[in-house]
Design a protein around this motif. Structure first.
Motif, PDB file in Angstrom:
ATOM      1  N   SER A 167       0.831  -1.197   0.000  1.00  0.00           N
ATOM      2  CA  SER A 167       0.000   0.000   0.000  1.00  0.00           C
ATOM      3  C   SER A 167       0.869   1.251   0.000  1.00  0.00           C
ATOM      4  O   SER A 167       1.989   1.233   0.522  1.00  0.00           O
ATOM      5  CB  SER A 167      -0.897  -0.011   1.243  1.00  0.00           C
ATOM      6  OG  SER A 167      -1.763   1.103   1.256  1.00  0.00           O
ATOM      7  N   PRO A 168       0.393   2.364  -0.578  1.00  0.00           N
ATOM      8  CA  PRO A 168       1.184   3.607  -0.598  1.00  0.00           C
ATOM      9  C   PRO A 168       1.537   4.121   0.797  1.00  0.00           C
ATOM     10  O   PRO A 168       2.525   4.828   0.962  1.00  0.00           O
ATOM     11  CB  PRO A 168       0.254   4.602  -1.321  1.00  0.00           C
ATOM     12  CG  PRO A 168      -0.666   3.757  -2.126  1.00  0.00           C
ATOM     13  CD  PRO A 168      -0.865   2.509  -1.341  1.00  0.00           C
ATOM     14  N   ASN A 169       0.734   3.772   1.813  1.00  0.00           N
ATOM     15  CA  ASN A 169       1.022   4.253   3.164  1.00  0.00           C
ATOM     16  C   ASN A 169       2.093   3.413   3.874  1.00  0.00           C
ATOM     17  O   ASN A 169       2.344   3.596   5.069  1.00  0.00           O
ATOM     18  CB  ASN A 169      -0.258   4.271   4.010  1.00  0.00           C
ATOM     19  CG  ASN A 169      -0.878   2.886   4.157  1.00  0.00           C
ATOM     20  OD1 ASN A 169      -0.277   1.872   3.807  1.00  0.00           O
ATOM     21  ND2 ASN A 169      -2.095   2.846   4.673  1.00  0.00           N
ATOM     22  N   GLY A 170       2.724   2.489   3.126  1.00  0.00           N
ATOM     23  CA  GLY A 170       3.797   1.696   3.705  1.00  0.00           C
ATOM     24  C   GLY A 170       3.364   0.368   4.285  1.00  0.00           C
ATOM     25  O   GLY A 170       4.205  -0.452   4.671  1.00  0.00           O
ATOM     26  N   LYS A 171       2.061   0.103   4.367  1.00  0.00           N
ATOM     27  CA  LYS A 171       1.568  -1.166   4.889  1.00  0.00           C
ATOM     28  C   LYS A 171       1.676  -2.240   3.813  1.00  0.00           C
ATOM     29  O   LYS A 171       1.366  -2.012   2.656  1.00  0.00           O
ATOM     30  CB  LYS A 171       0.115  -1.025   5.333  1.00  0.00           C
ATOM     31  CG  LYS A 171      -0.109   0.011   6.429  1.00  0.00           C
ATOM     32  CD  LYS A 171       0.520  -0.436   7.727  1.00  0.00           C
ATOM     33  CE  LYS A 171       0.115   0.477   8.880  1.00  0.00           C
ATOM     34  NZ  LYS A 171       0.527   1.864   8.731  1.00  0.00           N
ATOM     35  N   SER A 172       2.113  -3.426   4.202  1.00  0.00           N
ATOM     36  CA  SER A 172       2.239  -4.550   3.267  1.00  0.00           C
ATOM     37  C   SER A 172       1.694  -5.804   3.918  1.00  0.00           C
ATOM     38  O   SER A 172       1.859  -6.018   5.126  1.00  0.00           O
ATOM     39  CB  SER A 172       3.709  -4.771   2.880  1.00  0.00           C
ATOM     40  OG  SER A 172       4.216  -3.656   2.180  1.00  0.00           O
ATOM     41  N   HIS A 173       1.050  -6.614   3.123  1.00  0.00           N
ATOM     42  CA  HIS A 173       0.528  -7.897   3.595  1.00  0.00           C
ATOM     43  C   HIS A 173       0.729  -8.929   2.490  1.00  0.00           C
ATOM     44  O   HIS A 173       0.839  -8.594   1.306  1.00  0.00           O
ATOM     45  CB  HIS A 173      -0.954  -7.793   3.956  1.00  0.00           C
ATOM     46  CG  HIS A 173      -1.224  -6.966   5.174  1.00  0.00           C
ATOM     47  ND1 HIS A 173      -1.083  -7.447   6.445  1.00  0.00           N
ATOM     48  CD2 HIS A 173      -1.604  -5.667   5.302  1.00  0.00           C
ATOM     49  CE1 HIS A 173      -1.372  -6.498   7.314  1.00  0.00           C
ATOM     50  NE2 HIS A 173      -1.692  -5.407   6.649  1.00  0.00           N
ATOM     51  N   SER A 174       0.763 -10.187   2.894  1.00  0.00           N
ATOM     52  CA  SER A 174       0.945 -11.283   1.936  1.00  0.00           C
ATOM     53  C   SER A 174       0.021 -12.427   2.307  1.00  0.00           C
ATOM     54  O   SER A 174      -0.234 -12.669   3.487  1.00  0.00           O
ATOM     55  CB  SER A 174       2.393 -11.789   1.952  1.00  0.00           C
ATOM     56  OG  SER A 174       3.299 -10.763   1.621  1.00  0.00           O
TER      57      SER A 174
END
Length: 831
Positions: free
Chosen positions: A416-423
């Motif tokens: 995500s542009p806000n720096g959040k990442s998930h997998s």
């Protein structure tokens, strides 16, 4: 601050109480915020949504008692539903009569739209309710009193209601018309509520009696229109509750199974074709729509956990399911969410899946599943195996659920542009691509991001989930005789229709019980507009009905890209032990393949699908293992040399690094796909070294030793053309794999020699390199007679024979693969 804490602060800012460290109260989905919408919940629904869905082990008497409770609960909920339908229909006659006046409340067309299919639904449920009530009434009169000592099961086994449910489900198509019309009906109600005070008064004050207590409930017109949607989603759940409490030997059991199958089939179609029932109204007034949902393994917090993923028009919501205690509603707990605006996607294969520990774990789970499956087959033949079968099925579902969380091999990363990442992980590339396509389509559109009311949204998932369950094959209660059980072989030939040259591989997936590997891939082709493989993939299957294929482009330094995909229905009657060629359209890519199928009882799962070695093995054995005439190691190395080694000075004369050659050799002996991937980035001299090493390490030379003397004598023939005729005639006596591999190599070396001005490799130079590997005299044995050949003469013969073949302008073409088109005509299947 993590996503959960952000969500908590957001909810508190909206004055929504949040209880930390304890289970939150369940919030009913606020479908229509302006009104209080009363909905029903079947008595056993709180136990019906769970994964895996497993029957409770109990005696036959206990099952029959529970069955009676379920039936009474269904009867009560039907009574409530009928009152709601009657309330909805109450103003229909008056509105229809007013349509013919000078000041109609609704036009005739609007009346027809608003009440479309509602009378038919009322009549269908009235008939079902009357029949069920009558049979339960008769049963209560014949049921033994507490003082009577009567064998349990007489009256309960005589109570049959399956035909009533089957009759109702056979008419469930009425809901299809209602669902398709629902959006238009709601639009009419909303429009007229805003524009006509008379209709607004009616639409906001519809009253219904609540049965014996005479209490009255106030509904809105729109809320009542939603009731049939709410009802049809519960049909499958109700049938599952009833089936779980019905003994398998009961006469109702097969009838209820069929009713459940029909209900699931209908709802499956509804899930795909209708979106209106999937909408959720938020407190902000926007209409958020559910586009897709399913189960994945979430690895955002390190260890993989089973999660239910919901894709809305503007966000991706990850939840975990919490099974409620008796009397309470099931819940979804919020895990994380990501806005779709600006979301970046990337999928990769999970490399660590091939560790020995991981493979041992998978094998252990699959072996237990296989044994449980065999037990179930035996128990199904008996008449007293209800409890044992229930126990075996429960264990099988638990094992399959465990396998579902351990077997994923593909990762979809979300940034995500806000720096959040998930997998999250999936075991199916086909399913992952469907997720990727659905998310990508929404992210490319103009998405308005509105912070969600997370508690309400998560609670709404209970209804939106409908009948969706984890994809466990063991939950199928009906065995399909048409499904495949045995060995399915898939030969991937070639592809056409690429828009630009690409290095491509094909991924094949099959369904069925997860005792065996359900996915296989070809090696990647060389850069081409028309890639070809002629590679056989073999699957052990039990219960397979569907095959999925994906064509994937592999680029150096870039992520793989799915060029097209297709799903093929497998029918045992249309497959046989003979190869059947087909052409499938995977988007713009046209894929040619052949199928054959051999039915047999399922074999126990093997520990690992180890590839047989190819080096130091007779070429006939390798060709037979691979189902080809020219081994893949020969073709892949030659293609790679032609791709980037034709201008290399001293190609085939200058050797590559020994360690690189050894690494590639080990890869070809263990995993063809991995070997070809390494080949693409290896030093080209190491690639040519692997090809030379393969022929040098053959137990017997490519040209059989018994032809050595005959070929040596042809060198004495002075006329060159006559000599070639004789040599080609001798070549025909070679075994098929030897002959076609030799011809393939000769054509390749001829193409190399065409660039001799650049690479300095003339036909004589190439003959000098390959001659000693391809042709050798018979080994001398004790007592053998015949002229001895010294080493210098032997080398001359080896070089001159190969040199003559390389000078032949009409060398026969090599046949690379065995024929797979034994049927008279090809089939072209458009997907």
């Amino acid at each position: 601050m993590d996503v959960y804490q952000e969500a908590v602060h957001y909810l508190e800012s909206q004055h929504i109480p949040v209880v930390v460290e304890t289970e939150p109260e369940v919030l009913e989905e606020d479908v229509f915020p302006e009104e209080v919408v009363t909905s029903f919940l079947s008595p056993l629904q709180a136990e019906s949504i769970d994964f895996p869905d497993t029957p409770t082990l109990c005696s036959t008497e206990e099952m029959l008692e529970r069955r009676l409770v379920v039936l009474k609960g269904i009867l009560e909920s039907e009574e409530v539903y009928l009152r709601e339908l009657e309330t909805l229909l109450m103003p229909m006659k008056a509105l229809r009569a007013s349509a013919g006046t000078s000041q109609p409340v609704l036009s005739s067309q609007q009346v027809q739209t608003v009440f479309y299919q509602v009378p038919e639904l009322r009549d269908m449920h009235q008939s079902f309710y009357s029949g069920l009530k009558a049979r339960l009434s008769v049963h209560s009169q014949t049921d033994p009193s507490p003082g009577e000592n009567r064998e349990m099961g007489d009256a309960s086994f005589e109570l049959t209601v399956g035909d009533l449910f089957l009759k109702m489900v056979n008419q469930i198509g009425l809901y299809g018309g209602f669902i398709e019309n629902y959006k238009a009906a709601v639009q009419v109600v909303r429009k007229c509520t805003q524009s006509d005070p008379r209709f607004r008064t009616l639409a906001e004050s519809m009253m219904s009696n609540n049965g014996a207590d005479r209490a009255r409930t106030k509904y809105t017109f729109e809320a009542l229109l939603y009731k049939p949607l709410d009802r049809v989603t519960k049909t499958t759940l109700v049938l599952r509750d009833l089936l779980k409490t019905t003994p398998t030997e009961h006469r109702d059991y097969p009838v209820l199974q069929e009713a459940l199958r029909l209900s699931r089939s209908f709802l499956s179609g509804v899930n795909e074709s209708s979106q209106c029932k999937r909408e959720v109204t938020l407190s902000h007034g926007m209409r958020r729509q559910l586009m897709r949902d399913g189960f994945v393994v979430d690895v955002s917090e390190g260890e993989g956990s089973l999660r239910h993923l919901f894709l809305y028009t503007d966000l991706l919501l990850c939840t975990r399911f919490k099974h409620a205690t008796r009397g309470k509603q099931d819940q979804y707990r919020f895990c994380w969410y990501l806005p779709l605006a600006g979301l970046r996607l990337r999928w990769v294969a999970v490399e660590e899946r091939s560790s020995d520990t991981h493979l041992r774990t998978l094998h252990s789970i699959r072996t237990k599943m296989y044994l449980l499956r065999q037990q179930l087959k035996q128990q199904a033949k008996g008449t007293r195996g209800t409890v044992l079968a229930a126990r075996s099925r429960k264990k099988l579902e638990q094992m399959e659920l465990m396998l579902f969380t351990h077997s994923p091999v593909y990762r979809l990363e979300l940034h995500s542009p806000n720096g959040k990442s998930h997998s999250f992980l999936l075991s199916s590339l086909y399913e992952l691509e469907e997720w990727r396509e659905a998310i990508f389509k929404l992210t490319t559109e103009s998405v308005e991001t509105v912070p969600p009311d997370l508690l309400t949204l998560s609670s709404a998932c209970v209804k939106l989930r409908m009948t969706q369950q984890p994809p466990l094959h063991s939950t199928n209660t009906v065995e399909n005789e048409k499904s495949l059980c045995g060995t399915l072989s898939v030969a991937i030939h070639s592809a056409h229709g690429l828009q630009q040259p690409a290095s491509v591989y094909v991924c094949v997936e099959v369904d069925g019980y997860e005792f065996y590997d359900k996915q296989a891939q070809t090696h990647s082709s060389v850069l081409s507009l028309s890639p070809h493989w002629d590679q056989e993939l073999s699957f052990q299957v039990d219960g397979a009905q569907n095959m999925r294929l994906l064509c994937v482009s592999q680029s150096d330094g870039q992520d793989d890209t799915v060029l097209g995909k297709a799903s093929l229905w497998l029918e045992s009657k249309s497959l046989s032990k003979r190869w059947k060629r087909q052409t499938l359209h995977l988007g713009q890519v046209e894929l040619t393949l052949s199928l054959k199928y051999s039915a047999h009882p399922p074999d126990p799962p093997s520990s690992t699908a180890q590839q047989q070695p190819v080096f130091c093995v007779p070429i006939e054995t390798v060709a037979q293992q691979e189902g080809v005439l020219v081994p893949h190691v020969v073709r892949c190395c030659a293609e790679e040399v032609e791709r980037r080694g034709m201008d290399e000075v001293g190609i085939y004369r200058i050797s590559g690094t020994t360690s690189d050659i050894s690494t590639l050799k080990a890869a070809f002996n263990s995993n063809l796909r991995e070997a070809v991937t390494r080949l693409r980035c290896a030093e080209v001299n190491a690639v040519s070294g692997v090809l030379k090493l393969y022929f040098r390490e053959l137990p017997e030379p490519l040209i059989p030793p018994e032809l050595f003397q005959s070929l040596a004598r042809t060198l004495d023939i002075q006329d060159f053309n006559t000599r070639l005729v004789s040599m080609l005639s001798l070549l025909q006596s070679c075994p098929d794999a030897n002959r076609h591999t030799f011809l393939y190599l000769m054509h390749h070396l001829q193409r190399v020699s065409e660039k001799q001005d650049t690479n300095k490799m003339s036909p004589l130079n190439l003959a000098t390199v390959f001659g000693p590997s391809l042709l050798r005299p018979p080994k001398a044995t004790l007592g053998q007679d015949g002229p001895a050949i010294d080493i210098s003469q032997e080398v001359v013969v080896q070089v001159q024979v190969v040199f003559c073949y390389l000078q032949c302008n009409n060398l026969p073409e090599a046949q690379i693969a065995l024929p797979h088109d034994t049927d008279a005509e090809d089939e072209t299947t458009h997907m």
